[in-house]
Design an enzyme around this catalytic site. Structure first.
Site, PDB file in Angstrom:
ATOM      1  N   ASP A  75      22.371  47.305  83.830  1.00 41.41           N
ATOM      2  CA  ASP A  75      21.648  47.635  82.765  1.00 41.41           C
ATOM      3  C   ASP A  75      22.616  49.392  83.114  1.00 41.41           C
ATOM      4  OD1 ASP A  75      18.674  48.117  81.080  1.00 41.41           O
ATOM      5  OD2 ASP A  75      20.566  49.729  80.876  1.00 41.41           O
ATOM      6  N   ASP A 124      19.368  45.144  71.948  1.00 41.25           N
ATOM      7  CA  ASP A 124      19.484  46.079  71.188  1.00 41.25           C
ATOM      8  C   ASP A 124      19.975  45.427  70.259  1.00 41.25           C
ATOM      9  OD1 ASP A 124      19.140  48.631  71.971  1.00 41.25           O
ATOM     10  OD2 ASP A 124      20.429  48.432  72.894  1.00 41.25           O
ATOM     11  N   LYS A 128      23.301  45.616  62.393  1.00 44.96           N
ATOM     12  CA  LYS A 128      24.868  46.790  61.190  1.00 44.96           C
ATOM     13  C   LYS A 128      26.072  45.754  61.031  1.00 44.96           C
ATOM     14  CE  LYS A 128      23.856  50.759  60.616  1.00 44.96           C
ATOM     15  NZ  LYS A 128      24.016  52.323  60.877  1.00 44.96           N
ATOM     16  N   ASP A 160      11.883  40.657  69.635  1.00 42.10           N
ATOM     17  CA  ASP A 160      10.876  40.807  68.889  1.00 42.10           C
ATOM     18  C   ASP A 160      11.678  40.706  67.545  1.00 42.10           C
ATOM     19  OD1 ASP A 160      12.432  43.452  69.496  1.00 42.10           O
ATOM     20  OD2 ASP A 160      11.573  44.445  67.660  1.00 42.10           O
TER      21      ASP A 160
HETATM   22  C1  LIG Z   1      15.345  47.829  74.001  1.00 43.21           C
HETATM   23  S1  LIG Z   1      16.043  47.824  75.368  1.00 43.21           S
HETATM   24  C2  LIG Z   1      15.072  46.821  76.132  1.00 43.21           C
HETATM   25  C3  LIG Z   1      15.228  46.861  77.554  1.00 43.21           C
HETATM   26  C4  LIG Z   1      14.867  46.140  78.416  1.00 43.21           C
HETATM   27  N1  LIG Z   1      14.801  44.370  79.082  1.00 43.21           N
HETATM   28  C5  LIG Z   1      12.778  45.514  77.972  1.00 43.21           C
HETATM   29  O1  LIG Z   1      12.591  44.711  77.305  1.00 43.21           O
HETATM   30  O2  LIG Z   1      12.051  46.795  77.996  1.00 43.21           O
HETATM   31  C6  LIG Z   1      17.421  48.038  76.174  1.00 43.21           C
HETATM   32  C7  LIG Z   1      18.342  47.987  76.979  1.00 43.21           C
HETATM   33  O3  LIG Z   1      20.042  47.105  77.020  1.00 43.21           O
HETATM   34  C8  LIG Z   1      20.776  48.313  77.750  1.00 43.21           C
HETATM   35  N2  LIG Z   1      21.995  47.899  77.084  1.00 43.21           N
HETATM   36  C9  LIG Z   1      22.112  47.491  75.715  1.00 43.21           C
HETATM   37  N3  LIG Z   1      23.264  47.389  76.057  1.00 43.21           N
HETATM   38  C10 LIG Z   1      24.071  48.088  76.658  1.00 43.21           C
HETATM   39  C11 LIG Z   1      25.214  47.465  77.496  1.00 43.21           C
HETATM   40  N4  LIG Z   1      26.250  47.390  76.384  1.00 43.21           N
HETATM   41  N5  LIG Z   1      25.245  47.480  79.040  1.00 43.21           N
HETATM   42  C12 LIG Z   1      24.701  47.236  79.705  1.00 43.21           C
HETATM   43  N6  LIG Z   1      23.239  48.077  79.047  1.00 43.21           N
HETATM   44  C13 LIG Z   1      23.476  47.500  77.602  1.00 43.21           C
HETATM   45  C14 LIG Z   1      20.043  49.847  77.312  1.00 43.21           C
HETATM   46  O4  LIG Z   1      20.154  50.627  78.584  1.00 43.21           O
HETATM   47  C15 LIG Z   1      18.229  49.500  77.299  1.00 43.21           C
HETATM   48  O5  LIG Z   1      18.002  49.372  78.674  1.00 43.21           O
END
Ligand SMILES: C[S@@+](CC[C@H](N)C(=O)[O-])C[C@H]1O[C@@H](n2cnc3c(N)ncnc32)[C@H](O)[C@@H]1O
Length: 225
Positions: A75, A124, A128, A160
């Site tokens: 992450d 995420d 879009k 989800d």
């Molecule tokens: C919605 S959170 C989900 C976190 C965890 N997996 C959970 O289910 O609680 C998405 C995570 O992905 C990380 N993240 C998103 N895009 C990323 C990227 N390109 N490189 C590294 N981390 C990323 C964000 O920092 C975040 O902690």
């Protein structure tokens, strides 16, 4: 920035299971690439990545369940995975680590055939159109994963987002990937599926959040050939 966040950043610097390479470290030849088993875990066990691990619940949870496997949570947000790193150290767990990097660079950190499995937990969804390439199951990302996954390596997607579930399933089917398991509601599915063992045992922070809002949780398990 909050005081707690600063304290977590400071502690990440000394936690033995946290690796925070610079972009240059990655691009110039990362020292553990191809050597995670020998030089970091000091065993010959399979390596499993969790991409976008957040607080690291899946990495730590699976590492407790499968002590004969090595887990690496990836992450960019170190203040989040501090929770998992701290828990692993406090419990003397030697089979879990956390790598702070952009997932876009993940193939710079692992060598060909070095990784056995990938979990993508509640990424995420990047709905879009102009964000399409940022979806962690976009073909560009799958091609990155192919560079270091063993032949027949497994990818798990737990989300989800009905949108991301449908997008991923559609792409995989069209491109001829082997889909081992696909569920559009893992808690609603009554039947026992041996391919989804342990799927309901661990809930991440985001899974708890989305479940509490009534969202259904989906799952796809597929093979990278
Ligand atoms: C919605 S959170 C989900 C976190 C965890 N997996 C959970 O289910 O609680 C998405 C995570 O992905 C990380 N993240 C998103 N895009 C990323 C990227 N390109 N490189 C590294 N981390 C990323 C964000 O920092 C975040 O902690």
């Amino acid at each position: 920035m909050g005081k707690n966040k600063l304290a977590r950043f400071a502690e990440n610097k000394i936690l033995p299971n946290v690796i925070q390479p610079t972009r240059e470290d990655a691009l110039e030849g990362f020292e553990l690439k191809g050597k995670w088993r020998d030089n970091f875990f000091k065993n010959d066990n399979p390596i499993v990545l969790e991409l976008g691990c957040g607080k690291g619940e899946y990495s730590v949870g699976l590492a407790k369940t499968f002590p004969e496997k090595n887990f690496i949570g990836v992450d960019i947000k170190g203040a989040r995975f501090w929770f998992g790193a701290k828990e692993a150290v406090d419990n003397n767990m030697n089979n879990v680590a956390f790598l702070r990097t952009q997932i876009e660079l993940v193939d710079y950190f692992f060598a060909e055939n070095e990784v056995d499995e990938i979990w993508i937990t509640f990424p995420d969804p990047q709905i879009k159109y102009k964000r399409t390439k940022h979806r962690l199951t976009h073909p560009d990302f799958l091609n990155r994963y192919k560079k270091f996954l063993k032949p027949g390596g497994i990818v798990h997607l737990k989300t989800d987002s009905e949108f991301l579930h449908g997008y991923t399933l559609g792409y995989l089917q069209g491109a001829g990937y082997e889909i081992i398991s696909a569920h559009h509601d893992i808690y609603g599915a009554p039947e026992y599926d041996p391919n989804t063992e342990h799927l309901r045992d661990i809930k991440t922070y985001y899974e708890e959040l989305f479940s509490s809002k009534g969202k259904t949780i989906t799952y796809i398990k597929f093979r990278i050939n």
